[in-house]
Write a protein that holds these residues in place. Structure first.
Motif, PDB file in Angstrom:
ATOM      1  N   ALA A 292       0.831  -1.200   0.000  1.00 27.02           N
ATOM      2  CA  ALA A 292       0.000   0.000   0.000  1.00 27.02           C
ATOM      3  C   ALA A 292       0.865   1.248   0.000  1.00 27.02           C
ATOM      4  O   ALA A 292       1.897   1.309   0.678  1.00 27.02           O
ATOM      5  CB  ALA A 292      -0.930   0.004   1.210  1.00 27.02           C
ATOM      6  N   ARG A 293       0.429   2.220  -0.768  1.00 25.55           N
ATOM      7  CA  ARG A 293       1.063   3.530  -0.772  1.00 25.55           C
ATOM      8  C   ARG A 293      -0.008   4.573  -0.450  1.00 25.55           C
ATOM      9  O   ARG A 293      -1.154   4.456  -0.887  1.00 25.55           O
ATOM     10  CB  ARG A 293       1.708   3.820  -2.131  1.00 25.55           C
ATOM     11  CG  ARG A 293       2.799   2.822  -2.504  1.00 25.55           C
ATOM     12  CD  ARG A 293       3.473   3.179  -3.816  1.00 25.55           C
ATOM     13  NE  ARG A 293       4.496   2.192  -4.157  1.00 25.55           N
ATOM     14  CZ  ARG A 293       5.275   2.273  -5.235  1.00 25.55           C
ATOM     15  NH1 ARG A 293       5.151   3.309  -6.065  1.00 25.55           N
ATOM     16  NH2 ARG A 293       6.183   1.339  -5.477  1.00 25.55           N
TER      17      ARG A 293
ATOM     18  N   HIS B 154       1.728   7.698  -9.601  1.00 24.75           N
ATOM     19  CA  HIS B 154       1.028   6.933  -8.566  1.00 24.75           C
ATOM     20  C   HIS B 154      -0.033   6.033  -9.188  1.00 24.75           C
ATOM     21  O   HIS B 154      -0.166   4.853  -8.819  1.00 24.75           O
ATOM     22  CB  HIS B 154       0.362   7.880  -7.562  1.00 24.75           C
ATOM     23  CG  HIS B 154       1.325   8.696  -6.758  1.00 24.75           C
ATOM     24  ND1 HIS B 154       1.499  10.049  -6.944  1.00 24.75           N
ATOM     25  CD2 HIS B 154       2.189   8.341  -5.769  1.00 24.75           C
ATOM     26  CE1 HIS B 154       2.416  10.501  -6.095  1.00 24.75           C
ATOM     27  NE2 HIS B 154       2.850   9.480  -5.372  1.00 24.75           N
ATOM     28  N   LEU B 155      -0.782   6.563 -10.128  1.00 20.95           N
ATOM     29  CA  LEU B 155      -1.842   5.795 -10.775  1.00 20.95           C
ATOM     30  C   LEU B 155      -1.250   4.732 -11.697  1.00 20.95           C
ATOM     31  O   LEU B 155      -1.796   3.630 -11.809  1.00 20.95           O
ATOM     32  CB  LEU B 155      -2.774   6.728 -11.539  1.00 20.95           C
ATOM     33  CG  LEU B 155      -3.468   7.793 -10.679  1.00 20.95           C
ATOM     34  CD1 LEU B 155      -4.246   8.774 -11.550  1.00 20.95           C
ATOM     35  CD2 LEU B 155      -4.392   7.138  -9.651  1.00 20.95           C
TER      36      LEU B 155
ATOM     37  N   ALA C 124      -7.632  -0.517  -5.233  1.00 21.03           N
ATOM     38  CA  ALA C 124      -6.801  -1.714  -5.257  1.00 21.03           C
ATOM     39  C   ALA C 124      -6.860  -2.408  -6.604  1.00 21.03           C
ATOM     40  O   ALA C 124      -7.925  -2.503  -7.226  1.00 21.03           O
ATOM     41  CB  ALA C 124      -7.237  -2.680  -4.159  1.00 21.03           C
ATOM     42  N   LEU C 125      -5.722  -2.887  -7.029  1.00 18.38           N
ATOM     43  CA  LEU C 125      -5.638  -3.773  -8.183  1.00 18.38           C
ATOM     44  C   LEU C 125      -4.646  -4.872  -7.835  1.00 18.38           C
ATOM     45  O   LEU C 125      -3.465  -4.591  -7.588  1.00 18.38           O
ATOM     46  CB  LEU C 125      -5.184  -3.025  -9.442  1.00 18.38           C
ATOM     47  CG  LEU C 125      -5.088  -3.885 -10.709  1.00 18.38           C
ATOM     48  CD1 LEU C 125      -6.433  -4.515 -11.043  1.00 18.38           C
ATOM     49  CD2 LEU C 125      -4.589  -3.064 -11.898  1.00 18.38           C
ATOM     50  N   ASP C 126      -5.160  -6.096  -7.785  1.00 15.55           N
ATOM     51  CA  ASP C 126      -4.352  -7.234  -7.360  1.00 15.55           C
ATOM     52  C   ASP C 126      -3.822  -6.956  -5.950  1.00 15.55           C
ATOM     53  O   ASP C 126      -4.607  -6.715  -5.044  1.00 15.55           O
ATOM     54  CB  ASP C 126      -3.231  -7.490  -8.366  1.00 15.55           C
ATOM     55  CG  ASP C 126      -2.618  -8.886  -8.221  1.00 15.55           C
ATOM     56  OD1 ASP C 126      -3.142  -9.687  -7.415  1.00 15.55           O
ATOM     57  OD2 ASP C 126      -1.638  -9.174  -8.912  1.00 15.55           O
ATOM     58  N   THR C 127      -2.528  -6.970  -5.735  1.00 21.14           N
ATOM     59  CA  THR C 127      -1.990  -6.754  -4.393  1.00 21.14           C
ATOM     60  C   THR C 127      -1.390  -5.356  -4.231  1.00 21.14           C
ATOM     61  O   THR C 127      -0.581  -5.120  -3.344  1.00 21.14           O
ATOM     62  CB  THR C 127      -0.922  -7.809  -4.058  1.00 21.14           C
ATOM     63  OG1 THR C 127       0.101  -7.770  -5.055  1.00 21.14           O
ATOM     64  CG2 THR C 127      -1.536  -9.197  -3.979  1.00 21.14           C
ATOM     65  N   ARG C 128      -1.791  -4.422  -5.073  1.00 23.99           N
ATOM     66  CA  ARG C 128      -1.366  -3.031  -4.950  1.00 23.99           C
ATOM     67  C   ARG C 128      -2.557  -2.180  -4.522  1.00 23.99           C
ATOM     68  O   ARG C 128      -3.625  -2.260  -5.133  1.00 23.99           O
ATOM     69  CB  ARG C 128      -0.792  -2.500  -6.273  1.00 23.99           C
ATOM     70  CG  ARG C 128       0.428  -3.255  -6.751  1.00 23.99           C
ATOM     71  CD  ARG C 128       0.979  -2.661  -8.047  1.00 23.99           C
ATOM     72  NE  ARG C 128       0.006  -2.703  -9.139  1.00 23.99           N
ATOM     73  CZ  ARG C 128      -0.208  -3.770  -9.911  1.00 23.99           C
ATOM     74  NH1 ARG C 128       0.471  -4.898  -9.699  1.00 23.99           N
ATOM     75  NH2 ARG C 128      -1.098  -3.718 -10.880  1.00 23.99           N
TER      76      ARG C 128
ATOM     77  N   LEU D  20      -8.871  -0.707   6.040  1.00 24.93           N
ATOM     78  CA  LEU D  20      -9.147  -0.012   4.778  1.00 24.93           C
ATOM     79  C   LEU D  20      -8.445  -0.697   3.613  1.00 24.93           C
ATOM     80  O   LEU D  20      -9.057  -0.940   2.559  1.00 24.93           O
ATOM     81  CB  LEU D  20      -8.702   1.448   4.891  1.00 24.93           C
ATOM     82  CG  LEU D  20      -8.799   2.299   3.617  1.00 24.93           C
ATOM     83  CD1 LEU D  20     -10.226   2.360   3.108  1.00 24.93           C
ATOM     84  CD2 LEU D  20      -8.247   3.696   3.871  1.00 24.93           C
ATOM     85  N   VAL D  21      -7.192  -1.029   3.777  1.00 22.01           N
ATOM     86  CA  VAL D  21      -6.432  -1.688   2.715  1.00 22.01           C
ATOM     87  C   VAL D  21      -7.030  -3.051   2.386  1.00 22.01           C
ATOM     88  O   VAL D  21      -7.191  -3.410   1.211  1.00 22.01           O
ATOM     89  CB  VAL D  21      -4.950  -1.828   3.136  1.00 22.01           C
ATOM     90  CG1 VAL D  21      -4.200  -2.786   2.204  1.00 22.01           C
ATOM     91  CG2 VAL D  21      -4.280  -0.467   3.151  1.00 22.01           C
TER      92      VAL D  21
END
Length: 254
Positions: free
Chosen positions: A17-18, A29-30, A62-66, A186-187
């Motif tokens: 997470a960032r 970032h995107l 979130a997309l996959d594990t990011r 949240l994450v």
């Protein structure tokens, strides 16, 4: 920051997470969130964190594990029947970039639990819109809108669902800080939405394909819906009348 999911009994690599404030949001970032293949459809999970007063200080994507957690300036909701907000957006350019590259991108489908509340908060507080978003409970026809039942419906017998952990992650959605321990729920919520949206099952994919898409862009957000939102108390609509609002938005195709 790295997180380990504890919502389902399946091995998942660490979630990275960032956190970025909207004033510092850059295209990089995107691009990190969405990955290198810019021409492929993406299933992005989104989950909010609300303030005590009902605002939307943070949105996790979130997309996959990011997972990218975006912090927003505080703002006032629309008032009366006006078309403007009580506060002029401070970062029009960066919010426009967020819409163009993610929230309204033609190749990005957004997945969320209780999407109506999120979409309305984005629109009323932040002047942000979505164009291709799916309310997970409505798509799966979960009549009591249970998050646990939604996850069980998707995963079936593939692995165990840790229902108590899911309930805990969704029971308190108040934003407190960007510290690791405060961001865990949240994450994980955002990751779970992306996981469900990307789940490799033809039956589930078909249900999502047929589900009504929520579109709050200016050309689709009808005057009838605007009037409906403006004439009722904002806080009451997003709390006591949440289920009614969700049904209204999905049935009307908003």
């Amino acid at each position: 920051m790295l997180f380990t999911q504890n919502l389902i009994d399946e091995y998942i690599e660490n979630i990275e997470a960032r956190v970025v404030h909207e004033k510092d949001l850059e295209l990089s970032h995107l691009e990190w969130l969405l990955g290198p293949d810019g021409n492929s459809p993406r299933s992005v999970g989104i989950s909010p964190a609300y303030s005590q007063s009902g605002g939307l200080p943070a949105l996790a994507c979130a997309l996959d594990t990011r997972v990218l957690v975006i912090n927003f300036y505080s703002s006032m909701p629309y008032s009366g029947g006006s078309t403007g907000s009580g506060v002029v957006p401070r970062n029009v350019e960066r919010r426009g970039q967020l819409e163009h590259e993610l929230l309204c991108h033609p190749l990005c489908t957004l997945y969320a639990f209780d999407l109506a509340k999120i979409a309305l908060s984005l629109h009323l507080h932040l002047h942000l819109h979505v164009t291709d978003a799916i309310d997970i409970q409505s798509a799966l026809q979960i009549h009591d809108r249970s998050v646990v039942l939604s996850v069980q419906n998707v995963i079936a017998d593939a692995c165990k669902v840790w229902s108590k952990n899911i309930d805990h992650a969704f029971e308190n959605m108040i934003y407190r800080s960007s510290k690791h321990r405060e961001l865990t729920d949240l994450v994980q919520r955002a990751w779970l939405c992306s996981y469900i949206g990307r789940y490799d099952s033809e039956a589930i994919k078909d249900m999502f394909y047929k589900a009504p898409k929520v579109d709050t862009s200016a050309d689709k957000f009808s005057q009838d819906v605007r009037r409906f939102l403006f004439q009722i108390d904002y806080t009451v609509h997003l709390t006591a009348s949440l289920q009614q609002g969700t049904e209204f938005s999905t049935k009307s195709g908003v």
